[in-house]
Design a protein around this motif. Structure first.
Motif, short mmCIF file in Angstrom:
data_model
loop_
_atom_site.label_atom_id
_atom_site.label_comp_id
_atom_site.label_asym_id
_atom_site.label_seq_id
_atom_site.Cartn_x
_atom_site.Cartn_y
_atom_site.Cartn_z
N THR A 153 0.86 -1.17 0.00
CA THR A 153 0.00 0.00 0.00
C THR A 153 0.90 1.23 0.00
O THR A 153 2.09 1.14 0.30
N THR A 154 0.34 2.36 -0.33
CA THR A 154 1.10 3.60 -0.36
C THR A 154 0.82 4.40 0.91
O THR A 154 -0.33 4.55 1.30
N ARG A 155 1.87 4.86 1.53
CA ARG A 155 1.73 5.65 2.75
C ARG A 155 1.09 6.99 2.45
O ARG A 155 1.07 7.44 1.31
N GLN A 156 0.60 7.65 3.48
CA GLN A 156 0.05 8.99 3.36
C GLN A 156 1.21 9.97 3.48
O GLN A 156 1.45 10.58 4.52
N TRP A 157 1.94 10.14 2.40
CA TRP A 157 3.18 10.89 2.41
C TRP A 157 3.00 12.34 2.83
O TRP A 157 3.90 12.95 3.38
N TRP A 158 1.84 12.92 2.59
CA TRP A 158 1.61 14.32 2.94
C TRP A 158 1.46 14.52 4.45
O TRP A 158 1.52 15.64 4.93
N ARG A 159 1.29 13.44 5.21
CA ARG A 159 1.15 13.54 6.66
C ARG A 159 2.42 13.17 7.42
O ARG A 159 2.44 13.19 8.64
N GLU A 160 3.46 12.79 6.69
CA GLU A 160 4.65 12.29 7.35
C GLU A 160 5.87 13.12 7.02
O GLU A 160 5.97 13.71 5.95
N ASP A 161 6.80 13.13 7.94
CA ASP A 161 8.04 13.88 7.77
C ASP A 161 9.13 12.94 7.29
O ASP A 161 9.91 12.40 8.08
N ASP B 118 12.47 11.79 -1.44
CA ASP B 118 12.74 10.62 -2.27
C ASP B 118 12.60 9.29 -1.51
O ASP B 118 13.01 8.24 -1.99
N ALA B 119 11.98 9.33 -0.34
CA ALA B 119 11.79 8.11 0.46
C ALA B 119 10.80 7.17 -0.23
O ALA B 119 9.84 7.63 -0.87
N PRO B 120 11.00 5.85 -0.12
CA PRO B 120 10.03 4.91 -0.69
C PRO B 120 8.66 5.13 -0.05
O PRO B 120 8.54 5.37 1.14
N LEU B 121 7.63 5.03 -0.86
CA LEU B 121 6.27 5.27 -0.38
C LEU B 121 5.54 4.01 0.05
O LEU B 121 4.47 4.09 0.63
N ASP B 122 6.10 2.86 -0.24
CA ASP B 122 5.35 1.63 -0.02
C ASP B 122 5.50 1.05 1.38
O ASP B 122 6.52 1.17 2.03
N ILE B 123 4.40 0.43 1.80
CA ILE B 123 4.35 -0.37 3.02
C ILE B 123 3.90 -1.75 2.57
O ILE B 123 2.83 -1.91 1.98
N TRP B 124 4.74 -2.74 2.82
CA TRP B 124 4.45 -4.12 2.40
C TRP B 124 3.75 -4.86 3.52
O TRP B 124 4.06 -4.68 4.69
N HIS B 125 2.81 -5.72 3.16
CA HIS B 125 2.02 -6.49 4.12
C HIS B 125 2.21 -7.98 3.83
O HIS B 125 2.19 -8.41 2.68
#
Length: 94
Positions: free
Chosen positions: A42-50, A54-61
């Protein structure tokens, strides 16, 4: 978390063993017996995180079957690739 790097499907290695400290205390070491489903990301909520831009956006389950000296169960582990952090999302004792 112990991982094996023998499978290119997993971004930071395939989970084979992990340690969990339940709320009741104590430490339990679980061995992963099987991956029960195909992993998904899934893709993280990048706009809410510091995080760096260029950090990877994915969270693997991962949905897994694991066992320890205390029993076995089905669980879901998540891997935050940018932070290189594993977390236990769900656990159902079997």
């Amino acid at each position: 978390m112990t991982v094996a790097d023998d499978d290119p499907v997993y971004p930071l290695g395939r989970p084979v063993e992990f340690t969990w400290t339940p709320r009741r205390g104590g430490v339990r070491i679980y061995q992963v017996q099987a991956v029960l489903e195909t992993t998904w990301a899934t893709t993280r909520q990048w706009w809410r995180e510091d995080l760096p831009y260029d950090a990877p956006l994915d969270i693997w389950h991962y949905r897994l079957q694991a066992c320890s000296g205390h029993g076995s169960g089905v669980l879901m582990l998540s891997l935050d690739v940018a932070r290189r952090r594993w977390s236990l999302e769900r656990f159902a004792d079997g």
